[in-house]
Design a protein around this motif. Structure first.
Motif, PDB file in Angstrom:
ATOM      1  N   LEU A 157      -8.202 -10.999  -9.358  1.00 50.98           N
ATOM      2  CA  LEU A 157      -9.339 -11.214 -10.250  1.00 50.98           C
ATOM      3  C   LEU A 157     -10.528 -10.293  -9.995  1.00 50.98           C
ATOM      4  CD1 LEU A 157      -9.247 -15.120 -10.253  1.00 50.98           C
ATOM      5  CD2 LEU A 157      -8.478 -13.582 -12.076  1.00 50.98           C
ATOM      6  N   GLU A 158     -10.473  -9.450  -8.990  1.00 49.98           N
ATOM      7  CA  GLU A 158     -11.599  -8.561  -8.704  1.00 49.98           C
ATOM      8  C   GLU A 158     -11.219  -7.087  -8.853  1.00 49.98           C
ATOM      9  OE1 GLU A 158     -14.623  -9.321  -8.472  1.00 49.98           O
ATOM     10  OE2 GLU A 158     -14.623 -11.469  -8.032  1.00 49.98           O
ATOM     11  N   GLY A 159     -10.279  -6.800  -9.732  1.00 52.26           N
ATOM     12  CA  GLY A 159      -9.905  -5.422 -10.002  1.00 52.26           C
ATOM     13  C   GLY A 159      -9.122  -4.757  -8.894  1.00 52.26           C
ATOM     14  N   HIS A 160      -8.493  -5.552  -8.025  1.00 52.59           N
ATOM     15  CA  HIS A 160      -7.790  -4.987  -6.866  1.00 52.59           C
ATOM     16  C   HIS A 160      -6.728  -3.965  -7.241  1.00 52.59           C
ATOM     17  CE1 HIS A 160      -9.149  -9.024  -5.677  1.00 52.59           C
ATOM     18  NE2 HIS A 160      -9.190  -8.594  -4.435  1.00 52.59           N
ATOM     19  N   ALA A 161      -5.960  -4.232  -8.313  1.00 57.19           N
ATOM     20  CA  ALA A 161      -4.775  -3.428  -8.608  1.00 57.19           C
ATOM     21  C   ALA A 161      -5.013  -2.423  -9.728  1.00 57.19           C
ATOM     22  CB  ALA A 161      -3.610  -4.338  -8.964  1.00 57.19           C
ATOM     23  N   LEU A 162      -6.261  -2.199 -10.116  1.00 55.99           N
ATOM     24  CA  LEU A 162      -6.558  -1.221 -11.162  1.00 55.99           C
ATOM     25  C   LEU A 162      -6.648   0.179 -10.557  1.00 55.99           C
ATOM     26  CD1 LEU A 162      -9.233  -3.167 -13.238  1.00 55.99           C
ATOM     27  CD2 LEU A 162      -6.756  -3.057 -13.581  1.00 55.99           C
ATOM     28  N   ALA A 163      -6.253   1.164 -11.340  1.00 53.38           N
ATOM     29  CA  ALA A 163      -6.254   2.551 -10.867  1.00 53.38           C
ATOM     30  C   ALA A 163      -7.637   3.155 -11.089  1.00 53.38           C
ATOM     31  CB  ALA A 163      -5.184   3.350 -11.592  1.00 53.38           C
ATOM     32  N   ALA A 164      -8.562   2.812 -10.207  1.00 55.54           N
ATOM     33  CA  ALA A 164      -9.957   3.230 -10.372  1.00 55.54           C
ATOM     34  C   ALA A 164     -10.109   4.745 -10.395  1.00 55.54           C
ATOM     35  CB  ALA A 164     -10.807   2.635  -9.249  1.00 55.54           C
ATOM     36  N   MET A 203      -0.197 -11.865  -2.343  1.00 59.21           N
ATOM     37  CA  MET A 203      -0.935 -12.943  -1.696  1.00 59.21           C
ATOM     38  C   MET A 203      -1.323 -12.563  -0.270  1.00 59.21           C
ATOM     39  SD  MET A 203       1.234 -16.199  -3.168  1.00 59.21           S
ATOM     40  CE  MET A 203       0.555 -17.373  -1.982  1.00 59.21           C
ATOM     41  N   ALA A 204      -0.426 -11.869   0.428  1.00 57.15           N
ATOM     42  CA  ALA A 204      -0.760 -11.415   1.782  1.00 57.15           C
ATOM     43  C   ALA A 204      -1.821 -10.331   1.739  1.00 57.15           C
ATOM     44  CB  ALA A 204       0.487 -10.911   2.500  1.00 57.15           C
ATOM     45  N   ALA A 205      -1.698  -9.413   0.795  1.00 52.22           N
ATOM     46  CA  ALA A 205      -2.638  -8.289   0.707  1.00 52.22           C
ATOM     47  C   ALA A 205      -4.058  -8.754   0.408  1.00 52.22           C
ATOM     48  CB  ALA A 205      -2.178  -7.295  -0.353  1.00 52.22           C
ATOM     49  N   THR A 206      -4.203  -9.869  -0.311  1.00 50.85           N
ATOM     50  CA  THR A 206      -5.539 -10.385  -0.638  1.00 50.85           C
ATOM     51  C   THR A 206      -5.939 -11.574   0.235  1.00 50.85           C
ATOM     52  OG1 THR A 206      -4.573 -11.761  -2.384  1.00 50.85           O
ATOM     53  CG2 THR A 206      -5.434  -9.615  -3.032  1.00 50.85           C
ATOM     54  N   ARG A 207      -5.090 -11.933   1.197  1.00 57.20           N
ATOM     55  CA  ARG A 207      -5.343 -13.100   2.063  1.00 57.20           C
ATOM     56  C   ARG A 207      -5.626 -14.330   1.205  1.00 57.20           C
ATOM     57  NH1 ARG A 207      -8.526 -10.782   5.808  1.00 57.20           N
ATOM     58  NH2 ARG A 207     -10.470 -11.661   5.088  1.00 57.20           N
ATOM     59  N   ALA A 208      -4.715 -14.607   0.289  1.00 58.72           N
ATOM     60  CA  ALA A 208      -4.895 -15.683  -0.680  1.00 58.72           C
ATOM     61  C   ALA A 208      -4.849 -17.055  -0.009  1.00 58.72           C
ATOM     62  CB  ALA A 208      -3.801 -15.594  -1.747  1.00 58.72           C
ATOM     63  N   SER A 209      -5.382 -18.036  -0.729  1.00 64.36           N
ATOM     64  CA  SER A 209      -5.259 -19.425  -0.305  1.00 64.36           C
ATOM     65  C   SER A 209      -5.048 -20.272  -1.552  1.00 64.36           C
ATOM     66  CB  SER A 209      -6.473 -19.866   0.513  1.00 64.36           C
ATOM     67  OG  SER A 209      -7.668 -19.689  -0.193  1.00 64.36           O
ATOM     68  N   GLY A 210      -5.771 -21.373  -1.710  1.00 69.51           N
ATOM     69  CA  GLY A 210      -5.596 -22.175  -2.917  1.00 69.51           C
ATOM     70  C   GLY A 210      -5.742 -23.646  -2.656  1.00 69.51           C
ATOM     71  N   THR A 211      -5.063 -24.440  -3.487  1.00 74.21           N
ATOM     72  CA  THR A 211      -5.319 -25.876  -3.520  1.00 74.21           C
ATOM     73  C   THR A 211      -4.897 -26.599  -2.245  1.00 74.21           C
ATOM     74  OG1 THR A 211      -3.198 -26.294  -4.601  1.00 74.21           O
ATOM     75  CG2 THR A 211      -5.083 -25.935  -6.032  1.00 74.21           C
ATOM     76  N   THR A 212      -3.950 -26.070  -1.495  1.00 73.93           N
ATOM     77  CA  THR A 212      -3.449 -26.777  -0.309  1.00 73.93           C
ATOM     78  C   THR A 212      -4.079 -26.305   0.996  1.00 73.93           C
ATOM     79  OG1 THR A 212      -1.621 -25.212  -0.098  1.00 73.93           O
ATOM     80  CG2 THR A 212      -1.209 -27.211  -1.394  1.00 73.93           C
ATOM     81  N   ALA A 235      -2.663  -9.278  11.258  1.00 75.04           N
ATOM     82  CA  ALA A 235      -3.923  -9.761  10.689  1.00 75.04           C
ATOM     83  C   ALA A 235      -4.721  -8.631  10.052  1.00 75.04           C
ATOM     84  CB  ALA A 235      -4.755 -10.446  11.776  1.00 75.04           C
ATOM     85  N   LEU A 236      -4.597  -7.412  10.581  1.00 72.80           N
ATOM     86  CA  LEU A 236      -5.313  -6.276   9.998  1.00 72.80           C
ATOM     87  C   LEU A 236      -4.828  -5.992   8.586  1.00 72.80           C
ATOM     88  CD1 LEU A 236      -7.249  -3.845  10.277  1.00 72.80           C
ATOM     89  CD2 LEU A 236      -5.320  -2.556  11.229  1.00 72.80           C
ATOM     90  N   PHE A 237      -3.506  -6.049   8.375  1.00 71.49           N
ATOM     91  CA  PHE A 237      -2.973  -5.736   7.048  1.00 71.49           C
ATOM     92  C   PHE A 237      -3.095  -6.909   6.077  1.00 71.49           C
ATOM     93  CE2 PHE A 237      -0.942  -2.320   9.464  1.00 71.49           C
ATOM     94  CZ  PHE A 237      -1.164  -1.239   8.610  1.00 71.49           C
ATOM     95  N   VAL A 238      -3.092  -8.137   6.588  1.00 72.21           N
ATOM     96  CA  VAL A 238      -3.292  -9.298   5.711  1.00 72.21           C
ATOM     97  C   VAL A 238      -4.760  -9.311   5.276  1.00 72.21           C
ATOM     98  CG1 VAL A 238      -3.304 -11.816   5.563  1.00 72.21           C
ATOM     99  CG2 VAL A 238      -1.439 -10.645   6.755  1.00 72.21           C
ATOM    100  N   GLY A 239      -4.978  -9.125   3.993  1.00 66.63           N
ATOM    101  CA  GLY A 239      -6.337  -9.056   3.472  1.00 66.63           C
ATOM    102  C   GLY A 239      -6.864  -7.648   3.314  1.00 66.63           C
ATOM    103  N   SER A 240      -6.050  -6.637   3.624  1.00 65.63           N
ATOM    104  CA  SER A 240      -6.522  -5.250   3.521  1.00 65.63           C
ATOM    105  C   SER A 240      -6.443  -4.711   2.098  1.00 65.63           C
ATOM    106  CB  SER A 240      -5.724  -4.349   4.463  1.00 65.63           C
ATOM    107  OG  SER A 240      -4.361  -4.322   4.092  1.00 65.63           O
ATOM    108  N   GLU A 241      -5.876  -5.476   1.166  1.00 61.63           N
ATOM    109  CA  GLU A 241      -5.888  -5.172  -0.268  1.00 61.63           C
ATOM    110  C   GLU A 241      -5.245  -3.820  -0.592  1.00 61.63           C
ATOM    111  OE1 GLU A 241      -9.779  -5.827  -1.930  1.00 61.63           O
ATOM    112  OE2 GLU A 241      -9.920  -7.848  -1.106  1.00 61.63           O
ATOM    113  N   GLY A 242      -4.231  -3.433   0.170  1.00 63.15           N
ATOM    114  CA  GLY A 242      -3.519  -2.200  -0.109  1.00 63.15           C
ATOM    115  C   GLY A 242      -4.274  -0.942   0.247  1.00 63.15           C
ATOM    116  N   THR A 243      -5.377  -1.065   0.990  1.00 68.37           N
ATOM    117  CA  THR A 243      -6.175   0.119   1.338  1.00 68.37           C
ATOM    118  C   THR A 243      -5.688   0.817   2.600  1.00 68.37           C
ATOM    119  OG1 THR A 243      -7.760  -1.205   2.619  1.00 68.37           O
ATOM    120  CG2 THR A 243      -8.236  -0.877   0.264  1.00 68.37           C
ATOM    121  N   LEU A 244      -4.765   0.189   3.340  1.00 67.92           N
ATOM    122  CA  LEU A 244      -4.264   0.779   4.584  1.00 67.92           C
ATOM    123  C   LEU A 244      -2.777   1.103   4.519  1.00 67.92           C
ATOM    124  CD1 LEU A 244      -6.059  -1.540   7.182  1.00 67.92           C
ATOM    125  CD2 LEU A 244      -6.833   0.665   6.279  1.00 67.92           C
TER     126      LEU A 244
END
Length: 458
Positions: free
Chosen positions: A75-82, A141-150, A191-200
């Motif tokens: 939802l924050e433009g993570h996968a757009l080709a800026a 989900m790993a790349a954005t360190r997702a969570s949710g309802t649970t 942990a470094l790669f979880v949440g790195s949003e594909g930047t590494l």
């Protein structure tokens, strides 16, 4: 950058797995929310790690940007080709590689979705609990360190990724972590790669922790006169140590939208949606205790659901709330934002946000995961009304600033992408510069998902 040269080399190497069709480029340049289209120059559909490594090696040689793509639900433009370049779509890397029931873990490719995994796990007595709502890919989900309802009971992706296979910015394939449940061995690269949003680098395989399916599950809906009462009941339940699996808030505007969309008839007041997991006796006791707690804060009109089909209908209603809110004002665009504060500050943060929206004549239903202080606002606006667009963006900005004032974070689960980079310096201080240093060390040419997460120029 030699983007065209890179695409020519990719086409020579991977053939029909490289697409430049208009429909593919448009699909991979679109966002579910307010971002303008940003299509890549080509899309590659690899089916194995070796092909991903080949893509990155070729792109690195030509300094061509590389962007990962799961299901496109971020939802924050993570996968757009800026900055243009090549999108790597993991659609065809969707295999469940190894289920190890005795160790309660599983090895999967990144294109496997959470729903597909849980369907496969049904016969094992295990399940994967992280539920962001959308049927997202596990790699995304790993790349954005997702969570949710649970998350209130089971935690986030950070708590469930035991190890990864990653292709780095040079095309090298590395593995992080082990199947052991704990380790004191070196830097925590997982942990470094979880949440790195594909930047590494790009995740090409995940080893995930699983949980046993609970013996009994009960879900409920409970009405409150105001958000403060719903949040206070949540706080008391957490302090009592009640083992809640989910506890979700819908404000009055969200309830109205859901009623219209789903044909439900909930009173148009704030509601909590709850779920309890455990033994038959434990779930019954927890449900009764929560009922007493809620009643002390004005909770009423409890409706319980214990049959699987009734629980599924309840959570489908919650997961479809975003679409219900969009449908409440046809033709509008949405700016979806999230924030997370200490639970003790949640009620006042939501109240201040609602008052701010009302003062600026904005429609912005609020819903969220009150058990961990995380909430979402869906701001609706007519994209042809410049004033409305400006007001929506300014209100979202004030929401994040207010959250940071409360000791919270700019995003509890949506991530940074390109949409929330402006808050990183305030939230992290010198830590944001350190993130940039890590990025430069691992991706010196800046080809991995450029323009996201880290300071500009990295």
């Amino acid at each position: 950058m030699g983007t065209n040269e890179a695409i020519e080399a990719l086409t020579s190497s991977l053939g029909q797995r490289v697409s430049r069709s208009k429909s593919d480029l448009e699909m991979h340049g679109a966002s579910e929310t307010h971002f303008a289209p940003m299509p890549p120059d080509a899309v590659v559909y690899p089916d194995c790690t070796a092909q991903v490594a080949e893509v990155i090696r070729i792109c690195a040689a030509h300094r061509c940007p590389v962007i990962g793509w799961g299901t496109g639900t971020s939802l924050e433009g993570h996968a757009l080709a800026a900055r243009g370049g090549v999108t790597v779509d993991f659609r065809d890397m969707n295999r469940i590689l190894d289920i190890r029931a005795d160790d309660m873990d599983v090895r999967v490719q990144p294109g496997v979705t959470r729903e597909a995994l849980n369907t496969e796990l049904r016969a094992t007595g295990l399940f994967f609990p992280v539920d962001p709502g959308a049927n997202a890919s596990l790699g995304g989900m790993a790349a954005t360190r997702a969570s949710g309802t649970t998350a209130v009971r089971y935690g986030t992706m950070r708590d469930h990724v035991l190890g990864l296979e990653v292709v780095t910015a040079t095309g090298e394939v590395i593995r992080t972590g082990t199947r052991a449940r704990k380790s004191s061995s070196g830097y925590d690269l997982t942990a470094l790669f979880v949440g790195s949003e594909g930047t590494l680098g790009l995740i090409t395989e995940l080893t995930l922790r699983l949980h046993g399916q609970p013996e009994a599950i009960a879900a409920a809906v409970c009405a409150f006169d105001d958000v403060a009462g719903a949040v206070a009941a949540t706080n008391d339940a957490i302090q009592l140590g009640l083992p809640m699996a989910r506890i979700e808030l819908l404000d009055r505007a969200s309830v109205a939208a859901v009623n219209a969309y789903a044909g439900s008839d909930m009173p148009e007041v704030p509601h909590l949606l709850l779920e309890f997991h455990g033994t038959e006796a434990g779930v019954r006791e927890t449900s009764e205790t929560f009922g007493e707690v809620a009643a002390g804060h004005g909770g009423r009109d409890f409706e319980w659901a214990t049959r699987p089909e009734d629980r599924s209908a309840l959570w489908a209603m919650r997961h479809n709330a975003f679409y219900a809110i969009l449908a409440s004002r046809p033709g509008t665009r949405s700016l979806v934002t999230d924030a997370c504060v200490p639970i003790s500050r949640l009620a006042e943060t939501i109240k201040a946000t609602q008052e701010d929206f009302a003062h600026h004549n904005l429609t912005g239903p609020i819903l969220g995961h009150v058990g961990d202080g995380n909430f979402h606002a869906v701001l609706l606006f007519d994209e042809n009304d410049t004033g409305a667009v400006t007001r929506a963006h300014e209100a979202a900005h004030r929401l994040v600033e207010r959250t940071l004032d409360m000791g919270g974070t700019a995003t509890g689960e949506h991530g940074i992408g390109m949409g929330k980079m402006r808050y990183m310096a305030r939230e992290h201080g010198g830590g944001w510069d350190m993130m940039g240093q890590i990025k430069r060390a691992l991706d010196p040419d800046g080809i991995m998902n450029p323009g996201k997460l880290v300071p500009p120029g990295n």
